[in-house]
Design a protein around this motif. Structure first.
Motif, PDB file in Angstrom:
ATOM      1  N   TYR A   9      -7.224  41.978   6.062  1.00 55.96           N
ATOM      2  CA  TYR A   9      -7.506  42.925   4.797  1.00 55.96           C
ATOM      3  C   TYR A   9      -8.912  42.959   4.638  1.00 55.96           C
ATOM      4  N   ASP A  10      -9.293  44.161   3.603  1.00 58.01           N
ATOM      5  CA  ASP A  10     -10.716  44.341   3.176  1.00 58.01           C
ATOM      6  C   ASP A  10     -11.259  43.136   2.528  1.00 58.01           C
ATOM      7  N   VAL A  11     -10.668  42.861   1.325  1.00 59.51           N
ATOM      8  CA  VAL A  11     -10.938  41.782   0.561  1.00 59.51           C
ATOM      9  C   VAL A  11      -9.774  40.809   0.415  1.00 59.51           C
ATOM     10  N   VAL A  12     -10.147  39.402   0.312  1.00 61.26           N
ATOM     11  CA  VAL A  12      -9.115  38.430   0.000  1.00 61.26           C
ATOM     12  C   VAL A  12      -9.689  37.746  -0.885  1.00 61.26           C
ATOM     13  N   VAL A  13      -9.000  37.585  -1.989  1.00 68.22           N
ATOM     14  CA  VAL A  13      -9.244  36.958  -3.262  1.00 68.22           C
ATOM     15  C   VAL A  13      -8.393  35.580  -3.082  1.00 68.22           C
ATOM     16  N   ILE A  14      -9.062  34.363  -3.238  1.00 69.83           N
ATOM     17  CA  ILE A  14      -8.589  32.903  -3.075  1.00 69.83           C
ATOM     18  C   ILE A  14      -8.427  32.609  -4.445  1.00 69.83           C
ATOM     19  N   GLY A  15      -7.142  32.469  -5.097  1.00 68.43           N
ATOM     20  CA  GLY A  15      -6.836  32.006  -6.441  1.00 68.43           C
ATOM     21  C   GLY A  15      -6.422  33.253  -7.331  1.00 68.43           C
ATOM     22  N   ALA A  16      -5.142  33.002  -8.173  1.00 70.36           N
ATOM     23  CA  ALA A  16      -4.681  33.887  -8.967  1.00 70.36           C
ATOM     24  C   ALA A  16      -4.689  33.436 -10.550  1.00 70.36           C
ATOM     25  N   GLY A  17      -5.764  32.980 -10.812  1.00 65.05           N
ATOM     26  CA  GLY A  17      -6.016  32.895 -12.323  1.00 65.05           C
ATOM     27  C   GLY A  17      -6.564  33.983 -12.623  1.00 65.05           C
ATOM     28  N   GLY A  18      -7.115  34.287 -14.148  1.00 62.64           N
ATOM     29  CA  GLY A  18      -7.581  35.380 -14.460  1.00 62.64           C
ATOM     30  C   GLY A  18      -8.743  35.943 -13.667  1.00 62.64           C
ATOM     31  N   ALA A  19      -9.777  34.861 -13.194  1.00 56.21           N
ATOM     32  CA  ALA A  19     -10.620  35.555 -12.352  1.00 56.21           C
ATOM     33  C   ALA A  19     -10.118  36.203 -11.234  1.00 56.21           C
ATOM     34  N   GLY A  20      -9.322  35.531 -10.453  1.00 54.84           N
ATOM     35  CA  GLY A  20      -8.749  36.057  -9.158  1.00 54.84           C
ATOM     36  C   GLY A  20      -8.111  37.469  -9.381  1.00 54.84           C
ATOM     37  N   LEU A  21      -7.182  37.454 -10.225  1.00 53.52           N
ATOM     38  CA  LEU A  21      -6.592  38.678 -10.547  1.00 53.52           C
ATOM     39  C   LEU A  21      -7.417  39.776 -10.940  1.00 53.52           C
ATOM     40  N   ARG A  22      -8.210  39.494 -11.926  1.00 53.73           N
ATOM     41  CA  ARG A  22      -9.266  40.504 -12.248  1.00 53.73           C
ATOM     42  C   ARG A  22     -10.225  41.026 -11.181  1.00 53.73           C
ATOM     43  N   ALA A  23     -10.527  40.269 -10.365  1.00 53.85           N
ATOM     44  CA  ALA A  23     -11.298  40.515  -9.188  1.00 53.85           C
ATOM     45  C   ALA A  23     -10.468  41.425  -8.317  1.00 53.85           C
ATOM     46  N   ALA A  24      -9.088  40.926  -8.005  1.00 54.38           N
ATOM     47  CA  ALA A  24      -8.160  41.751  -6.933  1.00 54.38           C
ATOM     48  C   ALA A  24      -8.096  43.210  -7.563  1.00 54.38           C
ATOM     49  N   ILE A  25      -7.800  43.096  -8.772  1.00 56.82           N
ATOM     50  CA  ILE A  25      -7.373  44.615  -9.476  1.00 56.82           C
ATOM     51  C   ILE A  25      -8.695  45.312  -9.192  1.00 56.82           C
ATOM     52  N   GLU A  26      -9.880  45.021  -9.698  1.00 58.15           N
ATOM     53  CA  GLU A  26     -11.154  45.922  -9.526  1.00 58.15           C
ATOM     54  C   GLU A  26     -11.114  46.243  -7.805  1.00 58.15           C
ATOM     55  N   ALA A  27     -10.780  45.366  -6.787  1.00 64.10           N
ATOM     56  CA  ALA A  27     -11.044  45.579  -5.523  1.00 64.10           C
ATOM     57  C   ALA A  27     -10.424  46.783  -5.066  1.00 64.10           C
ATOM     58  N   ARG A  28      -8.939  46.594  -5.534  1.00 61.78           N
ATOM     59  CA  ARG A  28      -8.142  47.511  -5.289  1.00 61.78           C
ATOM     60  C   ARG A  28      -8.262  49.002  -5.901  1.00 61.78           C
ATOM     61  N   MET A  29      -8.642  48.737  -6.848  1.00 64.05           N
ATOM     62  CA  MET A  29      -9.186  50.239  -7.777  1.00 64.05           C
ATOM     63  C   MET A  29     -10.308  50.818  -7.301  1.00 64.05           C
ATOM     64  N   GLN A  30     -11.092  49.946  -6.415  1.00 65.66           N
ATOM     65  CA  GLN A  30     -12.010  50.470  -5.442  1.00 65.66           C
ATOM     66  C   GLN A  30     -11.308  51.090  -4.403  1.00 65.66           C
ATOM     67  N   GLY A  31     -10.410  50.930  -4.084  1.00 65.78           N
ATOM     68  CA  GLY A  31      -9.641  51.701  -3.073  1.00 65.78           C
ATOM     69  C   GLY A  31      -9.550  50.573  -1.767  1.00 65.78           C
ATOM     70  N   MET A  32      -9.887  49.481  -1.848  1.00 64.15           N
ATOM     71  CA  MET A  32      -9.773  48.271  -0.704  1.00 64.15           C
ATOM     72  C   MET A  32      -8.446  47.572  -0.591  1.00 64.15           C
ATOM     73  N   ARG A  33      -8.128  47.381   0.570  1.00 63.02           N
ATOM     74  CA  ARG A  33      -6.799  46.680   1.004  1.00 63.02           C
ATOM     75  C   ARG A  33      -6.952  45.073   0.420  1.00 63.02           C
ATOM     76  N   THR A  34      -6.353  44.853  -0.364  1.00 66.79           N
ATOM     77  CA  THR A  34      -6.723  43.667  -1.055  1.00 66.79           C
ATOM     78  C   THR A  34      -5.509  42.717  -0.979  1.00 66.79           C
ATOM     79  N   ALA A  35      -5.738  41.275  -0.857  1.00 63.16           N
ATOM     80  CA  ALA A  35      -4.920  40.104  -0.853  1.00 63.16           C
ATOM     81  C   ALA A  35      -5.463  39.174  -1.689  1.00 63.16           C
ATOM     82  N   VAL A  36      -4.341  38.542  -2.683  1.00 69.60           N
ATOM     83  CA  VAL A  36      -4.431  37.639  -3.441  1.00 69.60           C
ATOM     84  C   VAL A  36      -3.712  36.540  -2.942  1.00 69.60           C
ATOM     85  N   VAL A  37      -4.229  35.081  -2.490  1.00 73.19           N
ATOM     86  CA  VAL A  37      -3.954  33.935  -2.113  1.00 73.19           C
ATOM     87  C   VAL A  37      -3.861  32.882  -3.225  1.00 73.19           C
TER      88      VAL A  37
END
Ligand code: FAD
Length: 640
Positions: A9-37
């Motif tokens: 992936y381009d960006v891997v977010v470790i953690g799916a609480g509020g911080a992780g989900l908000r980070a993943a949404i932003e990275a994806r909205m910037q066009g990055m292939r993003t994973a949440v683990v």
């Protein structure tokens, strides 16, 4: 070593609480292939347990509120040790993050004129917490998950694959970050990916990515009495440390004043601050509202002197001062501790928290539905008719990974970002209630944004994941299977929790902390020999044996920093150094991994001085309580 499953992936977010989900949404909205683990099931994170609300100065209930007042409250709550730039960004951006949630579908409680309702909380000058009853975290997570689904639907329409640019990997625990040395930058290492295992199968997995956002939450499971659940074993803090980042302010651990104390099986479960925000009062076994005896000098002017004034404040906040039950958490927790120690506690070692004599039963059931349910089900107490018994519980860690205040990047490791509870600096020595949900939205977004920017700038310049690190991580992970019968990981964990509770808890003493460090050494040696039986499929004993390394490292950071800081401030109370020292405010204690890889070193950092325009938001007399003479601005206004 056997073949390891790989994902890139381009960006891997470790953690799916509020911080992780908000980070993943932003990275994806910037066009990055993003994973949440995430280690637990998707949707099960601490954030979902958050009750009281999200602090944001929208001014819906009191129009005097604004970001400057929120900034001031946050700095006061943290006793001026907060990274002021983080506190500034947080106060400025929190309202936008709440409004954004509403546009994404969040259904907040409303005021009579239809705006998002805001409630009182300790340390906040005005009603500021946007909430959904006492289940705010659930709505926050539901909304962010809904946004993720909406983005996936866009990708389904565009690429025929909903997971083309945003995919969730649940029940995968990351045990190591993978890096390569980076000679071309000031940072020592550069991120290449993360290594972990599937909880269900025990098989290994590697996530390759040039940027990683750590959003793994807190450390509460190192303490015996805690509001935290099983996942909060300090993983992100330890992963960052082992990759070359620093942890700051680790001595500051928040003991929430009100956890359940009875029955023993539920000891530590949180009793939300909303109970006090909505009128609940604390009394001791003699029936006295004791908080009036515990207003510290720094807050004397801001809190009611009499019960009558405190009670009037609920209906007329402009002409009365707030009751001391709403002091910042560190003050209330210490006061409860003192009352119990002085023999004025309840039969089960807490104090009473009563809302039944203050609000009608139907209002309690409407405003505090979870609390009503929790006490009825777990303790057979009807909070609409009788008081609760409550006492302090380890709740939150103010310390965490050192980050750049604007970008959430870690200075020591290129490509590594951190947001939410795992990051340090924002809350100084004590967090105000409600400031975590706003923190994770503000800095989760920033972490995702800047991680995406970093990856975009990298272009094709990506480094391979080093195979030797994968092999080493796999060998480390299976280690406990080779120690069969040696040490029981559950016993080591229990002793760790008892040690931290008894010796590095709410009130600290030099001799006890030194003893704790000795015990931690012994526990580390035992943890290395922790053995597990059976196989790798869904083996909780094995998982705990792996987590012990993280809890022990983080506990060492807490104990070392707490021993070093010879003053009392926020979530760090030294019986042998009861005063707050202006000289210590100029010291940030940072932990780094020692050369032996198994210990931490402590270094002192000098925080950047606060910008003049922010200092000017305070009166000189107040600044004098916190800053050294050399730090005081000559032009700050004095109290009239
Ligand atoms: P979390 O929500 O804790 O999520 C961490 C994620 O990381 C999880 O998905 C977990 O599975 C994952 N993870 C952890 N380790 C690993 C690993 N090794 N590998 C992969 N994944 C991993 N704050 C407020 O502001 N207002 C409130 O009203 C409030 N109420 C609270 C009530 C309770 C009962 C509790 C416990 C806390 C409350 N807090 C509140 C604090 C707040 O909820 C937390 O600080 C915040 O939710 C932390 O969010 P986070 O996104 O940083 O991490």
């Amino acid at each position: 070593m056997s073949e390891v499953e790989r994902h890139s992936y381009d960006v891997v977010v470790i953690g799916a609480g509020g911080a992780g989900l908000r980070a993943a949404i932003e990275a994806r909205m910037q066009g990055m292939r993003t994973a949440v683990v995430c280690k637990s099931l998707f949707g099960k994170a601490h954030t979902v347990m958050a009750e009281g609300g999200i602090a944001a100065s929208m001014g819906n209930v009191n129009s005097n509120d604004n970001w400057q007042v929120h900034f001031r409250d946050t700095m006061r709550g943290g006793k001026f040790l907060n990274h002021w730039r983080m506190a500034e960004l947080h106060a400025q951006e929190a309202p936008d993050r709440v409004w954004e949630l509403e546009t994404w579908g969040a259904l907040f409680d409303r005021t009579k004129d239809g705006r998002i309702s805001q409630r009182n909380f300790g340390g906040h000058e005005y009603p500021r917490l946007a909430h959904v009853g006492d289940r705010t975290g659930l709505e926050l997570i539901r909304t962010l998950q809904q946004k993720i689904v909406a983005l996936q639907q866009e990708d389904e329409a565009e690429f025929g694959d909903p997971e083309a640019r945003l995919k969730v990997f649940q029940e995968a625990t990351v045990t190591r970050l993978l890096t390569v040395p980076d000679s071309g930058s000031e940072a020592g290492n550069r991120i290449t990916g993360a290594f972990g295992y599937w909880r269900e199968s025990g098989r290994f997995v590697v996530f390759e990515a040039p940027a990683i956002v750590l959003a793994t939450g807190g450390i509460g499971k190192s303490f015996k009495v805690t509001s935290n659940s099983w996942e909060y074993t300090g993983d992100g803090q330890a992963l960052a440390l082992m990759a070359g980042a620093s942890l700051i302010n680790m001595e500051f651990v928040q003991f929430h004043p009100t956890g359940m104390v009875w029955p023993p099986s539920v000891k530590g479960i949180l009793v939300t601050e909303s109970v006090r925000g909505d009128g609940g009062v604390l009394t001791n076994s003699e029936g006295k509202r004791f908080m009036f005896d515990y207003i510290p000098d720094v807050f004397k002017e801001k809190y009611a002197k009499t019960e009558e004034e405190g009670d009037r404040w609920y209906t007329d906040p402009d002409n009365n001062r707030r009751p001391p039950e709403l002091l910042p958490r560190d003050e209330v927790a210490r006061a409860i501790n003192s009352e119990v120690k002085a023999g004025r506690g309840t039969p089960h070692g807490g104090v009473y928290l009563d809302v039944s004599s203050r609000l009608p039963a139907d209002v309690i059931r409407r405003k505090l539905p979870s609390m009503h349910h929790q006490f009825k089900e777990l303790a057979d107490v009807d909070i609409t008719a009788e008081p609760m018994e409550v006492g302090p519980t380890c709740h939150y860690v103010m310390g965490g990974i050192e980050v750049d205040p604007d970008t959430a990047a870690t200075p020591g490791v290129l490509g590594l970002y951190a947001a939410g509870e795992v990051a340090g600096g924002m809350h100084g020595s004590n967090r105000l209630g409600g400031n975590s949900l706003s923190d994770l939205l503000v800095f989760g977004r920033r972490a995702g944004l800047y991680a995406a920017e970093y990856v975009a700038e990298l272009g094709d310049e990506r480094r391979d994941v080093p195979q030797d690190q994968i092999d080493a991580a796999a060998a480390e992970a299976v280690g406990p299977f080779n120690n069969e019968g040696a040490e029981n990981p559950y016993s080591v964990h229990q002793e760790l929790q008892q040690t931290m509770n008894d010796l590095v808890g709410i009130i600290r003493r030099e001799g006890e902390m030194a003893e704790a460090l000795g015990r931690l050494e012994e526990l580390k040696a035992r943890a290395e020999k922790a053995g597990v039986e059976g196989h790798r499929q869904y083996n909780p004993g094995w998982h705990l044996a792996i987590d012990l390394r993280n809890m022990l490292l983080v506990s060492e950071c807490i104990a070392k920093a707490a021993l070093e800081r010879t003053e009392s401030r926020g979530g760090h109370t030294r019986e042998d150094h009861p005063g707050m020292s202006a000289d210590w405010r100029k010291v940030v204690l940072a932990c780094t991994l020692a050369d032996d890889g198994g210990h931490v070193d402590l270094v002192r950092r000098t925080p950047e001085p606060m910008r003049g325009d922010l200092l000017a938001l305070f009166e000189l007399d107040e600044l004098k309580k916190y800053l050294t003479d050399a730090e005081l601005p000559s032009a700050a206004p004095s109290a009239p």
